[in-house]
Every structure is written in structure tokens, then in C-alpha cells.
Motif scaffolding. Structure first.
Motif, short mmCIF file in Angstrom:
data_model
loop_
_atom_site.label_atom_id
_atom_site.label_comp_id
_atom_site.label_asym_id
_atom_site.label_seq_id
_atom_site.Cartn_x
_atom_site.Cartn_y
_atom_site.Cartn_z
N GLN A 138 0.84 -1.22 -0.14
CA GLN A 138 0.01 -0.01 -0.17
C GLN A 138 0.99 1.26 0.13
OE1 GLN A 138 -2.01 1.48 3.76
NE2 GLN A 138 -3.96 0.56 2.75
N ILE A 139 0.84 2.02 -0.93
CA ILE A 139 1.62 3.09 -1.31
C ILE A 139 0.74 4.51 -1.28
CG2 ILE A 139 3.26 4.21 -2.90
CD1 ILE A 139 4.43 1.40 -3.42
N ARG A 140 1.28 5.70 -0.51
CA ARG A 140 0.74 6.58 -0.53
C ARG A 140 1.85 7.72 -0.91
NH1 ARG A 140 -2.46 3.76 -0.84
NH2 ARG A 140 -4.52 3.49 0.57
N ASP A 141 1.81 8.47 -2.05
CA ASP A 141 2.89 9.27 -2.36
C ASP A 141 2.57 10.58 -3.25
OD1 ASP A 141 5.69 9.44 -2.54
OD2 ASP A 141 6.04 8.00 -4.22
N GLU A 142 3.33 11.51 -2.99
CA GLU A 142 3.65 12.61 -3.42
C GLU A 142 4.86 13.46 -3.29
OE1 GLU A 142 0.40 15.16 -1.66
OE2 GLU A 142 1.08 17.11 -2.61
N PRO A 143 5.48 14.16 -4.33
CA PRO A 143 6.54 14.70 -4.54
C PRO A 143 6.80 15.91 -3.39
CG PRO A 143 5.61 15.44 -6.43
CD PRO A 143 4.59 14.57 -5.83
N ARG A 144 8.13 15.90 -3.03
CA ARG A 144 8.44 17.16 -2.14
C ARG A 144 8.29 18.42 -3.10
NH1 ARG A 144 14.13 18.24 1.03
NH2 ARG A 144 13.52 20.36 1.60
N LEU A 145 9.18 18.44 -4.36
CA LEU A 145 9.19 19.63 -5.15
C LEU A 145 8.44 19.34 -6.47
CD1 LEU A 145 13.19 19.98 -4.76
CD2 LEU A 145 11.50 21.26 -3.42
N ARG A 146 7.99 20.87 -7.01
CA ARG A 146 7.30 20.52 -8.07
C ARG A 146 8.18 20.34 -9.49
NH1 ARG A 146 5.31 26.63 -8.42
NH2 ARG A 146 6.73 26.64 -6.78
N TRP A 147 9.22 20.94 -9.50
CA TRP A 147 10.25 20.81 -10.62
C TRP A 147 11.32 19.92 -10.38
CZ3 TRP A 147 10.98 25.04 -14.64
CH2 TRP A 147 12.16 24.85 -15.56
N ARG A 148 11.53 18.67 -11.03
CA ARG A 148 12.49 17.66 -10.53
C ARG A 148 13.29 17.37 -11.83
NH1 ARG A 148 8.20 16.23 -8.81
NH2 ARG A 148 8.02 14.41 -10.14
N GLY A 149 14.45 18.02 -12.24
CA GLY A 149 14.69 18.08 -13.61
C GLY A 149 16.09 17.53 -13.96
N VAL A 150 16.31 17.20 -15.12
CA VAL A 150 17.84 16.72 -15.51
C VAL A 150 17.91 17.61 -16.81
CG1 VAL A 150 19.01 15.19 -16.58
CG2 VAL A 150 17.56 14.59 -15.13
N MET A 151 19.23 18.58 -16.75
CA MET A 151 19.41 19.05 -18.01
C MET A 151 20.36 18.49 -18.93
SD MET A 151 21.76 22.26 -18.79
CE MET A 151 22.99 21.29 -19.11
N LEU A 152 20.02 18.27 -20.27
CA LEU A 152 20.95 17.64 -21.21
C LEU A 152 21.52 18.46 -21.95
CD1 LEU A 152 18.81 14.63 -22.69
CD2 LEU A 152 20.64 14.32 -20.92
N ASP A 153 22.78 18.52 -21.98
CA ASP A 153 23.52 19.63 -22.92
C ASP A 153 23.87 18.99 -24.28
OD1 ASP A 153 25.40 21.29 -24.26
OD2 ASP A 153 26.91 21.12 -22.86
N VAL A 154 22.89 19.33 -25.15
CA VAL A 154 22.91 18.46 -26.49
C VAL A 154 23.85 19.50 -27.46
CG1 VAL A 154 20.91 17.18 -26.33
CG2 VAL A 154 20.64 19.30 -27.21
N ALA A 155 24.17 20.61 -26.91
CA ALA A 155 24.93 21.71 -27.80
C ALA A 155 26.52 21.32 -27.71
CB ALA A 155 24.73 22.89 -27.20
N ARG A 156 26.89 21.28 -26.84
CA ARG A 156 28.68 20.78 -26.56
C ARG A 156 28.85 19.63 -27.42
NH1 ARG A 156 28.23 23.86 -22.03
NH2 ARG A 156 29.18 25.75 -22.57
N HIS A 157 28.10 18.70 -27.38
CA HIS A 157 28.11 17.51 -27.99
C HIS A 157 26.61 17.07 -28.39
CE1 HIS A 157 32.16 16.90 -26.81
NE2 HIS A 157 32.45 16.49 -27.89
N PHE A 158 26.33 16.97 -29.67
CA PHE A 158 25.22 16.49 -30.13
C PHE A 158 24.64 15.24 -29.87
CE2 PHE A 158 22.26 14.67 -33.24
CZ PHE A 158 21.20 15.68 -32.87
#
Ligand code: TNX
Length: 522
Positions: A138-158
């Protein structure tokens, strides 16, 4: 028999009962029409990893297995998009079936991620390699933070589109909800704007690349590097992410880090003809504060803001040297006209225009913390990467803050001190350090913290396999830090669960860094 249940992130509440449920004894996935896209995704994932075929039926229909189903249901008043309430869910696995309930489809998407982790690790393979069995919980769940992100830098290397899609899936499994795509930088412009063909013809290629601090580290690799996403690639990325309730935040980094733009359209800068940069660092070349340069930038934001229909666009704004503007008659004239005393006001002039334009498109704006230096409209959110002092400065000026400090969540930094570690830009960010990080420590008004984000700058990560090795398992630990409340984290240390989680990463084919160190072959 009660199995040890080991999930990352740790849910807010988890109660296990003795016994398992074999999903092959269920008749269907029963879901309301709104949830059918997620239901089919789940059905497909179960099929791939276990061979199970569960049809998707209307939740009201008489179920073939006499009511024993995997039920996905929406209940209660629907919360606004992009709130922690929208991502809350409850998941009950009983001998009678599975009940996954949320108030918003985003919560169902998060619950599916948890359900997948309840299966044996081998169920994450791309071949039917595991029994479809889950423990009773039985799981009850909700995140602490609204934005949980990962940044991918596709510019330096495509990084190819397929890799971006994979990273969306990996973010999903970890209940992360944002992928920021760093689409433009000095070393390459990575998306098509049909009316500006030279951006991709010229701006997305460079003659060669330096990987390392200097030529001596590894030297120029002697091969050209390039690539970009076409409009249809971008649309595919957008819809793939949308189906999984993951927000893509496109970043178009202006007015600095502009060597690729200026290689394509030198008239938008101070006029030198320099190529797309094969080396890394901070370069003097910036957009001139002309109407033409501004028009270009707004066109670039319009194009990307239309493809990605999420609420945020990132305007970059980091590391903008003032040297060219200090000696530019055009900048001087602008400063006089606008009554700007400080040359940093020139960046603020760009920032304000970008914000006004994007707001008119119905977007919210986010920029790196340098946008604070010359001043930015309070509605702009600020991604703080330098020091805690900028968190305070941003909050005082009324901005929401995305915490992304280079001290803790720059995954392009070294992971250990062993000599065999792959060459990294600098720094030391061990899994332990990530695990011990609190994105909103005491004294910070958590309601103003938009969320947290880890960064995968790619100067030293030329191939997807390098990005994976740098990302995992730190990204999994980061996901826990951003999702799980302080109290639960303290009670259930994430590092205790990490060894079991590595089996999942392995099953998914992720080339992660082993915990013991950098040399698995020794
Ligand atoms: C600083 S963080 C940068 C990037 C580099 C990174 C390397 C930020 C907004 N700017 O351009 O890639 O350091 O760690």
C-alpha cells in the motif's frame, strides 16, 4: 513471503503485506478514457519485459477476469498542472488486483513508474525475461518539489534524438518530471528554424573538437562534429515526453554563448567572422543590441516555444562577457537612449524583451542566475547554479528559484578521486555528496523553491555512453533528493537501496558507473 521492497525514490508512505500478486492472473487494465494513453503504455511495457498481454478496457466494462484488474482511476477534484498535488498517487496491490488512483493523469504516470520498480528488475529489459509478479503493498505518495529536472547539454556534443527519448524514459522511471534541453551554445546550434537555414547548415557543425582542458589532454580529435533536430524530431520528442507527463524545457541561450549563431549570421554580432567554436569556455562574442539581433532572438524563441507546448522556455543568459558591449557604439547609443548606467543593463534589455515576448506567447520564463546581475522581471524564474547567495538574492527580488548548484548537482564533475576516473571538467560530486544534499535547507522559503535540477554539461561527454556513465547512478540519487521528504529520506537512506537499484539500471542497458569505482574491468 514478504520481499524486501527497495524503490528509488522512496515513496512517502509504504506498507508491505506478506505475499505477491501475479499480474498474469488479472484480466485487463481497466481505465477511464482519459487514461487510455497511459494504460496502453503500461500494457506495452509489461508486455516487453514479461511477455504478459493485458488488454485495456473501459473501467466500467464487465471485466473478463471477474473484476480482477489493474485499475487506473482518476478521483477527486483535478489539481492544476505542474503542482505536487497533480503528481500524487496511491497504489494498492492486493490479492484482488492493482488499484492506482490519482487526481490527475500526471499522478498515474508517477504511479506507473513505481509499479514498474515493484516488478523484478529483469522486467525492465526489452525482452520478456521476468515473471510479472509484484509484492503486496500500500503506497501513498507525493513529491516534495514541483520541478525535478535533468538538463541535457545537446549543444557541446550533439546527442541523437533516440538518446533523448531514452533519457525521457529513464527520467520517468525515477519520477522526475522535467528535461531541460540546452539546445544552443558556442559549439553548436541544435534545432532547425526553416526561415534561418544557416543556423543548421553552418551553426550546427564544427571542424573538430577539443576534449579536455587543452590540446595536450587528448588533443583535437580531428573529426568534424555536428547534428541538429529537425522540426519533426522536436515534435516527436515533445509528444513522447507529453505522453509520460514529462515537461520539456527548451533552452535557447542568448545573448552570450553565441558563437554558433554568429558563425551563421555574423551581422548579428560585432562583425568578426569566427567559426563555430571547437573549444570550450566563455567567449567574448555576444549579440549586438540591435533590432536585427533582437528580431532574430524572438524568432528563435517563437519557433521553439511553438514546438514545445509546455509552460516554460529557458532563455539561458549565463556567462555573458561585457567586453564587446563596453566598446560598442551601438551598445553605447542604447545605454544613452534607455538611460542605462551600467553596461550590464544591456543584458537586462535583452532579458526584458525576451520575457515580454514569451509572456505574450503564454509562456513562463526561466534563466540562469546571471540574469539577476543586470536585473530581470520578477516573473522570471531563476536557475541558481553559482552560490547560495544567489538563491537569497533571487528570492529577495521576488523570483522563484530552481536550485541547481554546481557544488552538488553538476554531473559533469568527477565522481571520485581514483586516478582511473574518466577526464572531467573539474569538481568532485560523489553519490554520497548528492545523497546528503538538501535542495531547500532550513531558512529557505520552500514555497518559493520551484524545484531542483541536475546538469549534464557535455564538454567532456562526447557520446551517449559518456553521458550515461556520468548520469548514473547520481541521477537516481538526485531523483530521491528532489522527490522524497526530508523525514523519509533520513529514515530510509537512499544509499542502502542503491545496490538493488543498479540491477534495474543494468536491466535497462544503462552503462552506469559502478559504486566501487571507475574500473570495473580490474
Ligand atoms: C558553467 S552553469 C556553465 C556551462 C558549462 C559548465 C561546466 C552555466 C550556466 N554555465 O556553460 O558547461 O559550467 O560545468
Amino acid at each position: 513471503m514478504q520481499r524486501r521492497i527497495s524503490l528509488i525514490p522512496q515513496p512517502q508512505q509504504l506498507t508491505a503485506a506478506d505475499g505477491d500478486l501475479d499480474l498474469s492472473t488479472l484480466g485487463a487494465i481497466a481505465a477511464a478514457p482519459d487514461l487510455h494513453p497511459l494504460a496502453w503504455l503500461l500494457s506495452d511495457l509489461l508486455n516487453r519485459g514479461t511477455g504478459l498481454r493485458l488488454p485495456v478496457v473501459q473501467s466500467t466494462a464487465k471485466d473478463p477476469a471477474g473484476g480482477r484488474v489493474l485499475r487506473l482511476a482518476l478521483e477527486g477534484h483535478r489539481p492544476e498542472d505542474f503542482t505536487t498535488a497533480a503528481e500524487a498517487y496511491r497504489l494498492d496491490v492486493t490479492p484482488e488486483g492493482v488499484d492506482l488512483v490519482a487526481a490527475h493523469p500526471a499522478g498515474i504516470a508517477r504511479g506507473i513508474a513505481t509499479l514498474r520498480q515493484l516488478l523484478p528488475a529483469d522486467a525492465l529489459r526489452e525482452a520478456p525475461a521476468a515473471e510479472p509478479v509484484v509484492p503486496l503493498v500500500q503506497i501513498r505518495d507525493e513529491p516534495r518539489l514541483r520541478w525535478r529536472g535533468v538538463m541535457l547539454d545537446v549543444a557541446r556534443h550533439f546527442q541523437p534524438k533516440d538518446f533523448v527519448l531514452k533519457m525521457i524514459d529513464r527520467a520517468w522511471l525515477h519520477r522526475l518530471n522535467v528535461i531541460q534541453l540546452h539546445l544552443t551554445d558556442d559549439q553548436g546550434w541544435r534545432y532547425e528554424i526553416p526561415s534561418r537555414p544557416k543556423l543548421t547548415e553552418i551553426g550546427s557543425w564544427r571542424a573538430e573538437t577539443v576534449i579536455g582542458h587543452a590540446r595536450e589532454d587528448r588533443g583535437f580529435d580531428g573529426t568534424p562534429h555536428g547534428g541538429h533536430y529537425s522540426v519533426s524530431d522536436l515534435r516527436e520528442i515533445a509528444s513522447y515526453a507529453r505522453e509520460r507527463h514529462i515537461m520539456i524545457v527548451p533552452e535557447v541561450n542568448l545573448p552570450g554563448h553565441a558563437r554558433a549563431v554568429l558563425a551563421a549570421y555574423p551581422e548579428l554580432g560585432a562583425g568578426q567572422n569566427k567559426p563555430v567554436s571547437p573549444t570550450f569556455g566563455v567567449f567574448e562574442e555576444v549579440l549586438e543590441p540591435t533590432q536585427a539581433a533582437l528580431d532574430f532572438a524572438l524568432e528563435a524563441y517563437t519557433a521553439i516555444g511553438e514546438v514545445f507546448d509546455g509552460p516554460f522556455v529557458h532563455i539561458g543568459g549565463d556567462e555573458v562577457p561585457m567586453t564587446q558591449w563596453e566598446s560598442s557604439p551601438i551598445a553605447k547609443a542604447l545605454m544613452e537612449k534607455e538611460g542605462l548606467e551600467d553596461v550590464r543593463g544591456v543584458q537586462a534589455w535583452f532579458t526584458e524583451a525576451f520575457c515580454a515576448h514569451l509572456h505574450a506567447m503564454g509562456k513562463r520564463v526561466i534563466g540562469w542566475d546571471e540574469i539577476l546581475d543586470g536585473g530581470a522581471p520578477a516573473e522570471a524564474a531563476v536557475a541558481v547554479w553559482r552560490t547560495q547567495a544567489y538563491v537569497e538574492k533571487a528570492l529577495e527580488a521576488g523570483h522563484e528559484v530552481l536550485v541547481s548548484p554546481q557544488s552538488h548537482v553538476y554531473f559533469d564533475h568527477y565522481e571520485g578521486e581514483d586516478e582511473g576516473e574518466p577526464l572531467r571538467i573539474h569538481g568532485l560530486t560523489s553519490v554520497e555528496k548528492v545523497a546528503g544534499w538538501d535542495p531547500a535547507p532550513d531558512g529557505v522559503d520552500e514555497s518559493k523553491i520551484l524545484g531542483a535540477q541536475c546538469q549534464l554539461w557535455s564538454e567532456y561527454l562526447p557520446h551517449p555512453r559518456d553521458v550515461e556513465y556520468a548520469a548514473f547512478p547520481r541521477m537516481a540519487v538526485f531523483a530521491e533528493v528532489a522527490w522524497t521528504s526530508r523525514e523519509v529520506r533520513a529514515a530510509e537512506p537512499v544509499l542502502d537501496r542503491l545496490p538493488e537499484h543498479l540491477e534495474r539500471l543494468h536491466a535497462m542497458g544503462i552503462g552506469y558507473r559502478p559504486l566501487e569505482g571507475p574500473k570495473p574491468w580490474q
